[in-house]
Design a protein around this motif. Structure first.
Motif, PDB file in Angstrom:
ATOM      1  N   TYR A  10      40.277  19.682  49.710  1.00  0.00           N
ATOM      2  CA  TYR A  10      40.424  18.975  51.031  1.00  0.00           C
ATOM      3  C   TYR A  10      41.250  18.220  50.986  1.00  0.00           C
ATOM      4  N   ILE A  30      39.480   4.650  41.362  1.00  0.00           N
ATOM      5  CA  ILE A  30      38.965   5.861  42.053  1.00  0.00           C
ATOM      6  C   ILE A  30      39.099   7.050  40.757  1.00  0.00           C
ATOM      7  N   ARG A  33      36.424   6.234  37.935  1.00  0.00           N
ATOM      8  CA  ARG A  33      34.897   6.571  38.662  1.00  0.00           C
ATOM      9  C   ARG A  33      34.975   8.031  38.418  1.00  0.00           C
ATOM     10  N   SER A  34      36.124   8.713  39.051  1.00  0.00           N
ATOM     11  CA  SER A  34      36.145  10.206  39.124  1.00  0.00           C
ATOM     12  C   SER A  34      36.085  10.754  37.448  1.00  0.00           C
ATOM     13  N   ASN A  37      32.380  10.273  36.113  1.00  0.00           N
ATOM     14  CA  ASN A  37      31.306  11.072  37.087  1.00  0.00           C
ATOM     15  C   ASN A  37      31.499  12.629  36.648  1.00  0.00           C
ATOM     16  N   ASN A  38      32.958  12.963  36.680  1.00  0.00           N
ATOM     17  CA  ASN A  38      33.055  14.476  36.706  1.00  0.00           C
ATOM     18  C   ASN A  38      33.048  15.021  35.195  1.00  0.00           C
ATOM     19  N   GLN A  56      42.833  16.896  47.309  1.00  0.00           N
ATOM     20  CA  GLN A  56      42.260  17.033  46.174  1.00  0.00           C
ATOM     21  C   GLN A  56      41.502  18.418  45.896  1.00  0.00           C
ATOM     22  N   LEU A  58      38.320  20.197  43.598  1.00  0.00           N
ATOM     23  CA  LEU A  58      37.200  19.863  42.794  1.00  0.00           C
ATOM     24  C   LEU A  58      36.759  21.459  42.343  1.00  0.00           C
ATOM     25  N   ARG A  71      29.707  12.160  48.382  1.00  0.00           N
ATOM     26  CA  ARG A  71      30.272  10.788  47.986  1.00  0.00           C
ATOM     27  C   ARG A  71      31.638  10.392  48.461  1.00  0.00           C
ATOM     28  N   ILE A  72      32.427  11.378  48.167  1.00  0.00           N
ATOM     29  CA  ILE A  72      33.835  11.171  48.562  1.00  0.00           C
ATOM     30  C   ILE A  72      33.934  10.869  50.133  1.00  0.00           C
ATOM     31  N   ASP A  75      33.518   7.439  51.142  1.00  0.00           N
ATOM     32  CA  ASP A  75      34.455   6.484  50.741  1.00  0.00           C
ATOM     33  C   ASP A  75      35.367   5.961  51.884  1.00  0.00           C
ATOM     34  N   ARG A  77      38.044   4.267  51.344  1.00  0.00           N
ATOM     35  CA  ARG A  77      39.266   4.049  51.173  1.00  0.00           C
ATOM     36  C   ARG A  77      40.083   5.309  51.477  1.00  0.00           C
ATOM     37  N   HIS A  78      39.643   6.266  52.387  1.00  0.00           N
ATOM     38  CA  HIS A  78      40.411   7.197  53.250  1.00  0.00           C
ATOM     39  C   HIS A  78      39.383   7.686  54.284  1.00  0.00           C
ATOM     40  N   MET A  99      40.062  14.598  35.942  1.00  0.00           N
ATOM     41  CA  MET A  99      40.696  14.364  37.310  1.00  0.00           C
ATOM     42  C   MET A  99      42.069  14.101  37.142  1.00  0.00           C
TER      43      MET A  99
HETATM   44  C1  LIG Z   1      40.705  10.071  47.433  1.00  0.00           C
HETATM   45  C2  LIG Z   1      39.420   9.997  46.623  1.00  0.00           C
HETATM   46  C3  LIG Z   1      38.946  10.791  45.611  1.00  0.00           C
HETATM   47  C4  LIG Z   1      37.794  10.678  44.844  1.00  0.00           C
HETATM   48  N1  LIG Z   1      37.434  11.583  43.838  1.00  0.00           N
HETATM   49  C5  LIG Z   1      36.396  11.467  43.406  1.00  0.00           C
HETATM   50  C6  LIG Z   1      35.987  12.490  42.317  1.00  0.00           C
HETATM   51  O1  LIG Z   1      36.562  13.414  41.997  1.00  0.00           O
HETATM   52  N2  LIG Z   1      34.780  12.248  41.657  1.00  0.00           N
HETATM   53  C7  LIG Z   1      33.913  11.220  41.889  1.00  0.00           C
HETATM   54  O2  LIG Z   1      32.972  11.042  41.398  1.00  0.00           O
HETATM   55  N3  LIG Z   1      34.282  10.241  42.898  1.00  0.00           N
HETATM   56  C8  LIG Z   1      35.378  10.429  43.533  1.00  0.00           C
HETATM   57  N4  LIG Z   1      36.081   9.395  44.335  1.00  0.00           N
HETATM   58  C9  LIG Z   1      35.218   8.332  44.379  1.00  0.00           C
HETATM   59  C10 LIG Z   1      33.840   8.373  45.204  1.00  0.00           C
HETATM   60  O3  LIG Z   1      34.287   8.217  46.434  1.00  0.00           O
HETATM   61  C11 LIG Z   1      32.824   7.218  44.902  1.00  0.00           C
HETATM   62  O4  LIG Z   1      33.318   6.249  45.159  1.00  0.00           O
HETATM   63  C12 LIG Z   1      32.182   7.485  43.545  1.00  0.00           C
HETATM   64  O5  LIG Z   1      31.926   8.888  43.219  1.00  0.00           O
HETATM   65  C13 LIG Z   1      31.052   6.579  43.492  1.00  0.00           C
HETATM   66  O6  LIG Z   1      30.434   6.627  41.878  1.00  0.00           O
HETATM   67  P1  LIG Z   1      29.787   5.628  41.323  1.00  0.00           P
HETATM   68  O7  LIG Z   1      28.285   5.343  42.240  1.00  0.00           O
HETATM   69  O8  LIG Z   1      29.449   6.269  40.023  1.00  0.00           O
HETATM   70  O9  LIG Z   1      30.472   4.338  41.317  1.00  0.00           O
HETATM   71  C14 LIG Z   1      37.006   9.533  45.199  1.00  0.00           C
HETATM   72  C15 LIG Z   1      37.276   8.632  45.858  1.00  0.00           C
HETATM   73  C16 LIG Z   1      38.519   8.910  46.864  1.00  0.00           C
HETATM   74  C17 LIG Z   1      38.926   7.668  47.919  1.00  0.00           C
END
Ligand SMILES: Cc1cc2nc3c(=O)[nH]c(=O)nc-3n(C[C@H](O)[C@H](O)[C@H](O)COP(=O)(O)O)c2cc1C
Length: 146
Positions: A10, A30, A33-34, A37-38, A56, A58, A71-72, A75, A77-78, A99
């Motif tokens: 995406y 970001i 967290r990524s 989680n990943n 990105q 995935l 979840r993304i 967010d 932030r974008h 990531m």
């Molecule tokens: C541009 C962008 C890329 C992101 N990529 C990932 C990702 O690859 N994996 C992920 O878990 N969260 C990613 N996030 C963060 C998620 O939006 C979210 O904040 C996060 O998954 C929440 O996880 P938590 O509840 O464990 O804090 C990304 C956010 C942004 C803005």
């Protein structure tokens, strides 16, 4: 597990405002967290930031990449998150990257200029395949440089 391996691509527009330090802090969050989680979810991939946009890739089991993408998309932030590709794949392109992050170095920026020129520097005009190939090439260059 392997049978359900998929790749999702995406792009989106950055909504983070403020100076370079504020932006860097958000990107650090970001990525942290990524990566946590990943690693838990069997997801690998790479994130590109350039010209005000994120792109990105995935890759992983279909159910977990769909959950991460949900979840993304939430967010703030974008925004304008646009799905470019979601396809089954035989093997991962980013096996070593929970990531990867590319686009920040001058070398990556030069490279993006070269690829970006064909789209008028608008990632929304690049295909999922073009973004996948660009991110794969940039992360391979990172691995060689490291
Ligand atoms: C541009 C962008 C890329 C992101 N990529 C990932 C990702 O690859 N994996 C992920 O878990 N969260 C990613 N996030 C963060 C998620 O939006 C979210 O904040 C996060 O998954 C929440 O996880 P938590 O509840 O464990 O804090 C990304 C956010 C942004 C803005």
């Amino acid at each position: 597990m392997t049978a359900s391996l998929h790749r999702l691509v995406y792009y989106s527009r950055n909504h983070i405002s403020g100076d370079a330090a504020a932006f860097a802090a958000h990107v650090d969050d970001i990525l942290a967290r990524s990566r946590t989680n990943n690693a838990r979810d069997g997801i690998t991939g790479a994130l590109l930031f350039n010209a005000g946009c994120f792109a990105q890739v995935l890759e992983g089991p279909l159910a977990t990449i769909e959950a991460a993408f949900e979840r993304i998309q939430q967010d703030e932030r974008h925004g304008e998150v646009a799905l470019l590709a979601l396809d089954p794949i035989a093997a991962r392109s980013f096996p070593n990257w929970a990531m990867g992050f590319v686009g920040a170095s001058d070398r990556d920026a030069d490279r993006f200029q070269t690829v970006g020129a064909s789209s008028g520097f608008d990632p929304s005009r690049l295909s999922g395949d073009e973004i996948h190939t660009l991110l794969r090439d940039l992360t391979i260059e990172e691995e060689v440089a490291a």
